[in-house]
Design a protein around this motif. Structure first.
Motif, PDB file in Angstrom:
ATOM      1  N   TYR A 129       0.841  -1.195   0.000  1.00  0.00           N
ATOM      2  CA  TYR A 129       0.000   0.000   0.000  1.00  0.00           C
ATOM      3  C   TYR A 129       0.874   1.242   0.000  1.00  0.00           C
ATOM      4  CZ  TYR A 129      -3.989   2.947   1.029  1.00  0.00           C
ATOM      5  OH  TYR A 129      -4.975   3.896   0.942  1.00  0.00           O
ATOM      6  N   ASN A 130       1.865   1.225   0.848  1.00  0.00           N
ATOM      7  CA  ASN A 130       2.787   2.357   0.913  1.00  0.00           C
ATOM      8  C   ASN A 130       3.492   2.578  -0.416  1.00  0.00           C
ATOM      9  OD1 ASN A 130       5.835   3.094   1.348  1.00  0.00           O
ATOM     10  ND2 ASN A 130       4.666   4.113   2.942  1.00  0.00           N
ATOM     11  N   LYS A 131       3.883   1.472  -1.034  1.00  0.00           N
ATOM     12  CA  LYS A 131       4.582   1.581  -2.318  1.00  0.00           C
ATOM     13  C   LYS A 131       3.655   2.183  -3.377  1.00  0.00           C
ATOM     14  CE  LYS A 131       7.984   0.705  -5.090  1.00  0.00           C
ATOM     15  NZ  LYS A 131       9.421   0.838  -4.924  1.00  0.00           N
ATOM     16  N   VAL A 132       2.415   1.694  -3.393  1.00  0.00           N
ATOM     17  CA  VAL A 132       1.464   2.203  -4.379  1.00  0.00           C
ATOM     18  C   VAL A 132       1.248   3.707  -4.176  1.00  0.00           C
ATOM     19  CG1 VAL A 132      -0.985   2.155  -5.002  1.00  0.00           C
ATOM     20  CG2 VAL A 132       0.298   0.033  -4.832  1.00  0.00           C
ATOM     21  N   LEU A 133       1.188   4.124  -2.910  1.00  0.00           N
ATOM     22  CA  LEU A 133       1.008   5.546  -2.627  1.00  0.00           C
ATOM     23  C   LEU A 133       2.177   6.374  -3.141  1.00  0.00           C
ATOM     24  CD1 LEU A 133      -0.361   5.975   0.993  1.00  0.00           C
ATOM     25  CD2 LEU A 133      -1.450   6.582  -1.146  1.00  0.00           C
ATOM     26  N   ASN A 134       3.357   5.797  -3.067  1.00  0.00           N
ATOM     27  CA  ASN A 134       4.537   6.603  -3.361  1.00  0.00           C
ATOM     28  C   ASN A 134       5.078   6.471  -4.773  1.00  0.00           C
ATOM     29  OD1 ASN A 134       5.071   8.021  -0.850  1.00  0.00           O
ATOM     30  ND2 ASN A 134       5.222   5.981   0.004  1.00  0.00           N
ATOM     31  N   LEU A 135       4.601   5.435  -5.490  1.00  0.00           N
ATOM     32  CA  LEU A 135       5.104   5.276  -6.853  1.00  0.00           C
ATOM     33  C   LEU A 135       4.700   6.455  -7.722  1.00  0.00           C
ATOM     34  CD1 LEU A 135       4.698   1.542  -7.843  1.00  0.00           C
ATOM     35  CD2 LEU A 135       6.732   2.937  -8.092  1.00  0.00           C
ATOM     36  N   HIS A 136       5.495   6.714  -8.753  1.00  0.00           N
ATOM     37  CA  HIS A 136       5.180   7.822  -9.653  1.00  0.00           C
ATOM     38  C   HIS A 136       3.909   7.515 -10.442  1.00  0.00           C
ATOM     39  CE1 HIS A 136       7.724   4.884 -11.616  1.00  0.00           C
ATOM     40  NE2 HIS A 136       7.085   5.162 -12.720  1.00  0.00           N
ATOM     41  N   ILE A 137       3.208   8.571 -10.810  1.00  0.00           N
ATOM     42  CA  ILE A 137       1.917   8.417 -11.487  1.00  0.00           C
ATOM     43  C   ILE A 137       2.027   7.631 -12.785  1.00  0.00           C
ATOM     44  CG2 ILE A 137       0.158   9.737 -12.733  1.00  0.00           C
ATOM     45  CD1 ILE A 137       0.001  11.568 -10.444  1.00  0.00           C
ATOM     46  N   GLY A 138       3.131   7.810 -13.492  1.00  0.00           N
ATOM     47  CA  GLY A 138       3.323   7.130 -14.772  1.00  0.00           C
ATOM     48  C   GLY A 138       3.225   5.620 -14.662  1.00  0.00           C
ATOM     49  N   TYR A 139       3.631   5.059 -13.511  1.00  0.00           N
ATOM     50  CA  TYR A 139       3.596   3.606 -13.323  1.00  0.00           C
ATOM     51  C   TYR A 139       2.201   3.060 -13.562  1.00  0.00           C
ATOM     52  CZ  TYR A 139       4.118  -0.907 -10.975  1.00  0.00           C
ATOM     53  OH  TYR A 139       4.148  -2.247 -10.684  1.00  0.00           O
ATOM     54  N   PHE A 140       1.198   3.834 -13.135  1.00  0.00           N
ATOM     55  CA  PHE A 140      -0.154   3.318 -13.160  1.00  0.00           C
ATOM     56  C   PHE A 140      -0.834   3.436 -14.522  1.00  0.00           C
ATOM     57  CE2 PHE A 140       1.020   4.317  -8.880  1.00  0.00           C
ATOM     58  CZ  PHE A 140       0.773   3.116  -8.259  1.00  0.00           C
ATOM     59  N   SER A 141      -0.259   4.264 -15.416  1.00  0.00           N
ATOM     60  CA  SER A 141      -0.864   4.242 -16.753  1.00  0.00           C
ATOM     61  C   SER A 141      -0.401   3.003 -17.505  1.00  0.00           C
ATOM     62  CB  SER A 141      -0.593   5.531 -17.533  1.00  0.00           C
ATOM     63  OG  SER A 141       0.570   6.155 -17.120  1.00  0.00           O
ATOM     64  N   ASP A 147      -5.304  -5.494 -11.695  1.00  0.00           N
ATOM     65  CA  ASP A 147      -4.146  -6.357 -11.512  1.00  0.00           C
ATOM     66  C   ASP A 147      -3.387  -5.955 -10.254  1.00  0.00           C
ATOM     67  OD1 ASP A 147      -2.686  -8.546 -12.570  1.00  0.00           O
ATOM     68  OD2 ASP A 147      -1.056  -7.141 -12.964  1.00  0.00           O
ATOM     69  N   ILE A 148      -3.299  -4.662 -10.024  1.00  0.00           N
ATOM     70  CA  ILE A 148      -2.603  -4.204  -8.819  1.00  0.00           C
ATOM     71  C   ILE A 148      -3.397  -4.596  -7.582  1.00  0.00           C
ATOM     72  CG2 ILE A 148      -1.855  -2.161  -7.548  1.00  0.00           C
ATOM     73  CD1 ILE A 148      -1.113  -0.973 -10.272  1.00  0.00           C
ATOM     74  N   ILE A 149      -4.723  -4.465  -7.667  1.00  0.00           N
ATOM     75  CA  ILE A 149      -5.559  -4.882  -6.533  1.00  0.00           C
ATOM     76  C   ILE A 149      -5.377  -6.375  -6.276  1.00  0.00           C
ATOM     77  CG2 ILE A 149      -7.945  -5.154  -5.725  1.00  0.00           C
ATOM     78  CD1 ILE A 149      -8.606  -2.621  -7.309  1.00  0.00           C
ATOM     79  N   SER A 150      -5.308  -7.139  -7.362  1.00  0.00           N
ATOM     80  CA  SER A 150      -5.138  -8.572  -7.185  1.00  0.00           C
ATOM     81  C   SER A 150      -3.787  -8.894  -6.536  1.00  0.00           C
ATOM     82  CB  SER A 150      -5.317  -9.263  -8.540  1.00  0.00           C
ATOM     83  OG  SER A 150      -4.381 -10.268  -8.738  1.00  0.00           O
TER      84      SER A 150
END
Ligand code: ADP
Ligand code: MG
Length: 606
Positions: A129-141, A147-150
Motif C-alpha cells: 500500500y505504501n509503495k502504491v502511494l509513493n510510486l510515480h503516477i506514470g507507473y499506473f498508466s 491487476d494491482i488490486i489482485s
C-alpha cells in the motif's frame, strides 16, 4: 527457491521469538509423539510375554539402553506384584498421557503461529500500500488497476499460504522426521538404511511435478488480475454499459475470461491434489519393502529382531508418512507461492522514476517565479512538449489554451513533478524543482481538475483532506469562498453528509465546488486549474467560475480553459499547438495577431 526463502526470512524476522517458541514446541511435540509410539514395544512385549523380566535395578547411567532397562525394571516389578493386566493398563495410561502432551504442544505451536502468519500478511500488505502511494503516477498508466488490486489481495493471500507452509516445512516436519529417523536408527540400523535409500527416490518424483506447478500458477495469477480489472472497470462504467445496452457484450467478455481462468485453476488444483496421494503411495511402498525385509529379520534363524520391536519400528515409521506428506504439500504450495511473490515483488521493487534529491532543498514559500527553460517531454515515443520556455511571475495568472491533445495537461503535470523532464529545466524561484524536497514542492500547489476527485467520506472530511487538522470554522469559511456552503447546508446531514463513491451523490457542479473548497482550505500560493469548469453546464459553471475567481485572488495561477471567455483577463495567454507554444500575449494582442487564438475564439462565438 532461494529468492523465495530470502523473502520469507525477511518477513519473519520481526517475529523471530514466535518462530523460536514454535520450533521448541515442535521439538516437544516430536518427542512426546515418539514416546507415545515407543510404548507400543513394552506393551507388546508384556502381551506376548517375550520381554524378559528385569528384577535387579540397573546402575544409573545416561544411556538409552540403561534408561530402557530401568523402565523395564519398574514394569517387571508391577508384573510380579500385580499381574500382567495391571501392567498393560499402566502402559496404556502412560501412552494416553504422552498423547495428551503431544497434542497440547502441537496446539500451542499453532497458537503462537497465528500472530506470525497474520503479521506477515499485514506487513506485506502495508508495504504494498505504501509503495502504491509513493510510486510515480506514470507507473499506473502502464498497469491495470485490477491487476494491482489482485497483487495486493489474492497474491498476498497465496504468499501467506506458501510462507506458512514453508515455515512448517522448515521448522516442524523436518524436526519430526529427523527425531523419528534417529529413533528408528537406534532400534534397527539396517532397516533404517533401506528407508534412507528409498526416500530420496520419492523426493525426485514429487519434485518433478512441483516444478510445473509454478509456471501454471504464474499464468493463473495474471488471469486473476485481468478478471479483477474487468470487474473494476464494469463497476466504474455501469452507467455507460447500460446506456449503450452493452451488457451482453461485456458479459460475454467476462465469461470467456472467467472460463480461461477456471481451466487453469482446474489444471493447478488437479496437480496439487496429486501431492498427498502420491506421497502416501510412495510412503506405503517404502513401508512394504521395510516390512518384508523386517519380517525376514524376525523370522530368520538368528532372530535379529524381536516381533514387538519390529512392530514398534513399523509403528514409528508409519508416523513419518504424515510429515513427509506435508513436506510434499508444502513444497507444492511454495511452488505456487513463488509465482505470487514474483508478482508482489514486481510492485515492491518497481523503481521510483521520480527521485528525491540526495540533499533536497527545503522551501516553505513561493517568492518570485516559475520558469520553464527549454523543457521537452515525451511519454513513450512521440514528443508531447517541445522546447517550452515560459515564465510565470508570482501573483500573475497565466492561461494555457489549445486543441485537445496539444499538451496542456502534460505541461501542468510537470510542475508538481508527476513526471520528470529528460531535457531542460523547470525552476521555482531559480531552484531546479528536481532539487527541491518533493513534499515541499507539492505543498506550494493546489489543483482543481476537470474531474473532481473526491473520496467516499463526509463533505467535511473531503474539504479538510489536504490539511492536517481543520476546525469547523475553517472548513465553513472555505466552503463559503467556494460557493458551496448553501448547498451543503441543504444536504441531509450538512457537513457530515456522506457523498458516496467518488462523490456520486452530488451533481457535477457541487462536486467541483467541494474540490475548490478543498483547494481554498489548503491555501496554496500556486494554483493549477485544469479545465475546472469544462464539465459543467452554464448555470453551475457560473457558480464555479465565481468560486474560482475568489480562489485566484492574490495567488499565482495557471489556468487551462476550454471556454476562452473564462480566461480573457489572464495576464498572459499561451497558445499550445502540437507541443509548442505557438502564440503568446494578452487577449487583445492575440486577437490582433489573427492566428490560432483568433480562430479558436471565432469558433466559440458561433
Ligand atoms: P491536453 O491536456 O492538451 O488535451 P494532454 O497533455 O493530456 O493534452 O496530452 C498530450 C498528448 O500526450 C496527447 O497526444 C496524449 O495522447 C498523450 N498522453 C497523455 N497522457 C499520456 C500518458 N499517460 N501516456 C501516454 N501518452 C499520453
Ligand atoms: Mg487536458
Amino acid at each position: 527457491m532461494r529468492d523465495f526463502f530470502k523473502t520469507v526470512l525477511y518477513y519473519i524476522k520481526p517475529y523471530k521469538y514466535q518462530v523460536l517458541l514454535n520450533v521448541m514446541l515442535n521439538i516437544l511435540t516430536a518427542i512426546f509423539s515418539l514416546f507415545s509410539l515407543a510404548m507400543l514395544i513394552p506393551f507388546l512385549g508384556i502381551l506376548f510375554g517375550s520381554q524378559e523380566l528385569i528384577l535387579v535395578k540397573p546402575a544409573f547411567a545416561f544411556s538409552p539402553q540403561v534408561l530402557l532397562n530401568t523402565f523395564y525394571y519398574y514394569m517387571s516389578n508391577i508384573i510380579v506384584e500385580s499381574g500382567k493386566t495391571k501392567a498393560l493398563v499402566m502402559v496404556s495410561v502412560f501412552i494416553l498421557a504422552m498423547t495428551f502432551f503431544k497434542n497440547l504442544f502441537a496446539f500451542l505451536a499453532n497458537y503462537f503461529m497465528a500472530p506470525l502468519r497474520n503479521g506477515i500478511v499485514k506487513d506485506i500488505r502495508n508495504r504494498i500500500y505504501n509503495k502504491v502511494l509513493n510510486l510515480h503516477i506514470g507507473y499506473f498508466s502502464e498497469e491495470k488497476k485490477g491487476d494491482i488490486i489482485s497483487r495486493m489481495t489474492t497474491d498476498v493471500q497465496e504468499f501467506e499460504w506458501s510462507a506458512i507452509a514453508s515455515i512448517e516445512m522448515v521448522f516442524r516436519d523436518p524436526i519430526l522426521i529427523i527425531v523419528f529417523l534417529f529413533s528408528l536408527f537406534f532400534i534397527s540400523p539396517s532397516l533404517t538404511i533401506i528407508i534412507l535409500v528409498l526416500l530420496p527416490i520419492s523426493g525426485i518424483i514429487i519434485g518433478r511435478i512441483g516444478k510445473s506447478l509454478r509456471k501454471s500458477s504464474g499464468e493463473f495469477r495474471i488471469r486473476m488480475g485481468t478478471l479483477l480489472s474487468m470487474m473494476e472497470e464494469t463497476l466504474g462504467g455501469l452507467r455507460i454499459i447500460k446506456a449503450f445496452v452493452a451488457e451482453k457484450k461485456i458479459e460475454n467478455r467476462f465469461i470467456a475470461e472467467n472460463e480461461e481462468y477456471t481451466k487453469i485453476a482446474n489444471r493447478i488444483f488437479r496437480r496439487e491434489y496429486l501431492a498427498s496421494p502420491l506421497s502416501e503411495f510412495l510412503g506405503v511402498g517404502t513401508l512394504m519393502v521395510v516390512m518384508i525385509y523386517g519380517a525376514t529379520l524376525v523370522l530368520g534363524k538368528k532372530s535379529e529382531l524381536s516381533p514387538e520391536v519390529f512392530i514398534g519400528f513399523i509403528g514409528i515409521f508409519s508416523q513419518i508418512i504424515n510429515p513427509a506428506k506435508s513436506v510434499t504439500t508444502a513444497y507444492y504450495r511454495i511452488q505456487k507461492g513463488m509465482a505470487a511473490i514474483d508478482r508482489i515483488n514486481n510492485v515492491l521493487l518497481a523503481e521510483h522514476m521520480i527521485k528525491e534529491a540526495e540533499n533536497p532543498v527545503r522551501i516553505s514559500e513561493f517568492n518570485s517565479s516559475i520558469t520553464f527553460k527549454n523543457a521537452s517531454f515525451k511519454y513513450a515515443d512521440a514528443e508531447v512538449l517541445k522546447n517550452i520556455n515560459l515564465t510565470i511571475p508570482k501573483g500573475k495568472s497565466i492561461a494555457l489554451v489549445g486543441q485537445s491533445g496539444s499538451g496542456k495537461s502534460t505541461l501542468v503535470d510537470l510542475i508538481p513533478r508527476f513526471y520528470d523532464i529528460p531535457e531542460g529545466e523547470i525552476l521555482i524561484d531559480g531552484q531546479n524543482i528536481k532539487n527541491i524536497k518533493i513534499k515541499d514542492l507539492r505543498h506550494l500547489m493546489g489543483n482543481v481538475n476537470q474531474e473532481s476527485i473526491l473520496f467516499n467520506d463526509t463533505i467535511f472530511n473531503n474539504i479538510a483532506f489536504g490539511v492536517e487538522q481543520a476546525t469547523e470554522e475553517q472548513v465553513i469559511a472555505a466552503a463559503k469562498v467556494a460557493n458551496a456552503h448553501d448547498f451543503i447546508m441543504e444536504a441531509p446531514d450538512g457537513y457530515q453528509t456522506n457523498i458516496g463513491d467518488r462523490g456520486s451523490k452530488l451533481s457535477g457542479g457541487q462536486r467541483q465546488r467541494i474540490s475548490i473548497a478543498r483547494a481554498v482550505l489548503k491555501n496554496p500560493p500556486i494554483l493549477i486549474l485544469d479545465e475546472a469548469t469544462s464539465a459543467l453546464d452554464t448555470e453551475s459553471e457560473r457558480l464555479v467560475q465565481d468560486a474560482l475567481i475568489n480562489l485566484m485572488k492574490n495567488r499565482t495561477s495557471i489556468v487551462i480553459a476550454h471556454r476562452l471567455s473564462t480566461i480573457k483577463h489572464a495576464d498572459e495567454i499561451c497558445v499550445l499547438h502540437e507541443g509548442k507554444i505557438a502564440e503568446r500575449g494578452n487577449h487583445d494582442e492575440l486577437i490582433e495577431k489573427n492566428g490560432i487564438y483568433k480562430k479558436l475564439h471565432d469558433l466559440q462565438i458561433f
